[in-house]
Design an enzyme around this catalytic site. Sequence first.
Site, PDB file in Angstrom:
ATOM      1  N   SER A 164       0.855  -1.185   0.000  1.00 42.39           N
ATOM      2  CA  SER A 164       0.000   0.000   0.000  1.00 42.39           C
ATOM      3  C   SER A 164       0.886   1.229   0.000  1.00 42.39           C
ATOM      4  CB  SER A 164      -0.910  -0.002   1.234  1.00 42.39           C
ATOM      5  OG  SER A 164      -1.776   1.112   1.215  1.00 42.39           O
ATOM      6  N   HIS A 211      -2.613   7.395  -4.541  1.00 41.45           N
ATOM      7  CA  HIS A 211      -2.653   6.220  -3.668  1.00 41.45           C
ATOM      8  C   HIS A 211      -2.744   4.973  -4.541  1.00 41.45           C
ATOM      9  CE1 HIS A 211      -5.676   3.162  -2.425  1.00 41.45           C
ATOM     10  NE2 HIS A 211      -4.890   3.043  -1.386  1.00 41.45           N
ATOM     11  N   ARG A 254      -3.358  -6.426  -3.021  1.00 40.22           N
ATOM     12  CA  ARG A 254      -3.390  -7.292  -1.847  1.00 40.22           C
ATOM     13  C   ARG A 254      -3.937  -8.671  -2.199  1.00 40.22           C
ATOM     14  NH1 ARG A 254      -7.116  -3.308  -1.861  1.00 40.22           N
ATOM     15  NH2 ARG A 254      -9.301  -3.957  -1.846  1.00 40.22           N
ATOM     16  N   HIS A 275      -6.198   7.640 -16.477  1.00 40.52           N
ATOM     17  CA  HIS A 275      -7.230   6.654 -16.800  1.00 40.52           C
ATOM     18  C   HIS A 275      -6.852   5.810 -18.013  1.00 40.52           C
ATOM     19  CE1 HIS A 275     -10.617   7.202 -14.005  1.00 40.52           C
ATOM     20  NE2 HIS A 275     -10.077   8.392 -13.815  1.00 40.52           N
ATOM     21  N   HIS A 278     -20.713  12.465   3.461  1.00 40.40           N
ATOM     22  CA  HIS A 278     -20.995  13.670   4.249  1.00 40.40           C
ATOM     23  C   HIS A 278     -20.564  14.941   3.542  1.00 40.40           C
ATOM     24  CE1 HIS A 278     -16.831  12.727   5.288  1.00 40.40           C
ATOM     25  NE2 HIS A 278     -16.683  13.950   5.738  1.00 40.40           N
ATOM     26  N   GLY A 291      -5.465  -5.391  14.987  1.00 40.72           N
ATOM     27  CA  GLY A 291      -4.287  -5.219  15.822  1.00 40.72           C
ATOM     28  C   GLY A 291      -3.016  -4.966  15.054  1.00 40.72           C
ATOM     29  N   ARG A 331       0.015  -2.663  13.049  1.00 39.72           N
ATOM     30  CA  ARG A 331       0.960  -1.647  13.527  1.00 39.72           C
ATOM     31  C   ARG A 331       0.415  -0.258  13.180  1.00 39.72           C
ATOM     32  NH1 ARG A 331       5.891   0.899  11.296  1.00 39.72           N
ATOM     33  NH2 ARG A 331       7.343   1.311  13.035  1.00 39.72           N
TER      34      ARG A 331
END
Length: 299
Positions: free
Chosen positions: A92, A106, A110, A145, A175, A258, A260
């Site tokens: 990532s 970004h 995965r 694109h 929002h 959990g 890092r």
Amino acid sequence: MTDFHAVKTYLLGLQDTVCEALESEDDRVTFQQDKWAREEGGGGRSRVIADGAIFEKAGVGFSHVMGSELPPSATAARPELAGRSWQAMGVSLVIHPENPYVPTSHANVRFFVAEKEGKDPVWWFGGGFDLTPFYPIDEDCIHFHQVAKDAIEPFGAEYYPKFKEACDLYFYLPHRDETRGIGGLFFDDFNELGFEKSFAFMQAVGNAFVPAYLPIVNRRKEMTYGMREREFQLYRRGRYVEFNLVYDRGTLFGLQSGGRTESILMSMPPLVRWEYGYVPDDNTDEAKLSTYLKPREWL
């Protein structure tokens, strides 16, 4: 038949490739690496640069983590997977340039497997990349694109429109009633081509990021800007933070499982500002941005 080793080898190589490309673009900095281990299982290596000539901050992380039970963020849409052990690995990255005319970007790819004794493993690939300009330039949006489309079209003409739409829908802030940027590709739960071809599809997406993004950086990095553009960039970075902390499934999965914290929140920009009731002046470049923050066909 899945091949964990092949996927992990590719992902580690992709992290190296992206880091080398960014360092070669910004010759003032080199990535600092942290290797880390996770108590429940697995670990990763996080690489970050800061205060470069071009990139104010960039993070490129690899992780391979595992656990005995999936967190709520992973089973909300797939309740049949509750109680399964799992493994997840991926790369990532988020890039925050200093020049407001160079877009933030970004990407991630995965691989995920959930297992239970007596049941067939459930596995899938996911990922994509997207572009978040503050001062959008049509040439850049079209280029981004076009590279995305060209990368996955060999797998089927239906995939670009499908995953372009998925990106527009996913990177949306309800929002604010706006998209995070001008989109790109987003796919998840992808296994329909069988392991080998689905893995190849994921690799095609991962390999396309550098040619999609760096030509834009190269075109815009010398553009002159002042305090007005810088303050608008910092204000708009607030939207990036809002999305990542409220809606991003990867952030939620990492925190709930959990992971890092430093690596999970590596995507946060180094500087950001919020302003109450901000409205850009009419007929300005800042006002023009809002016309780009809705889905449109770029090609």
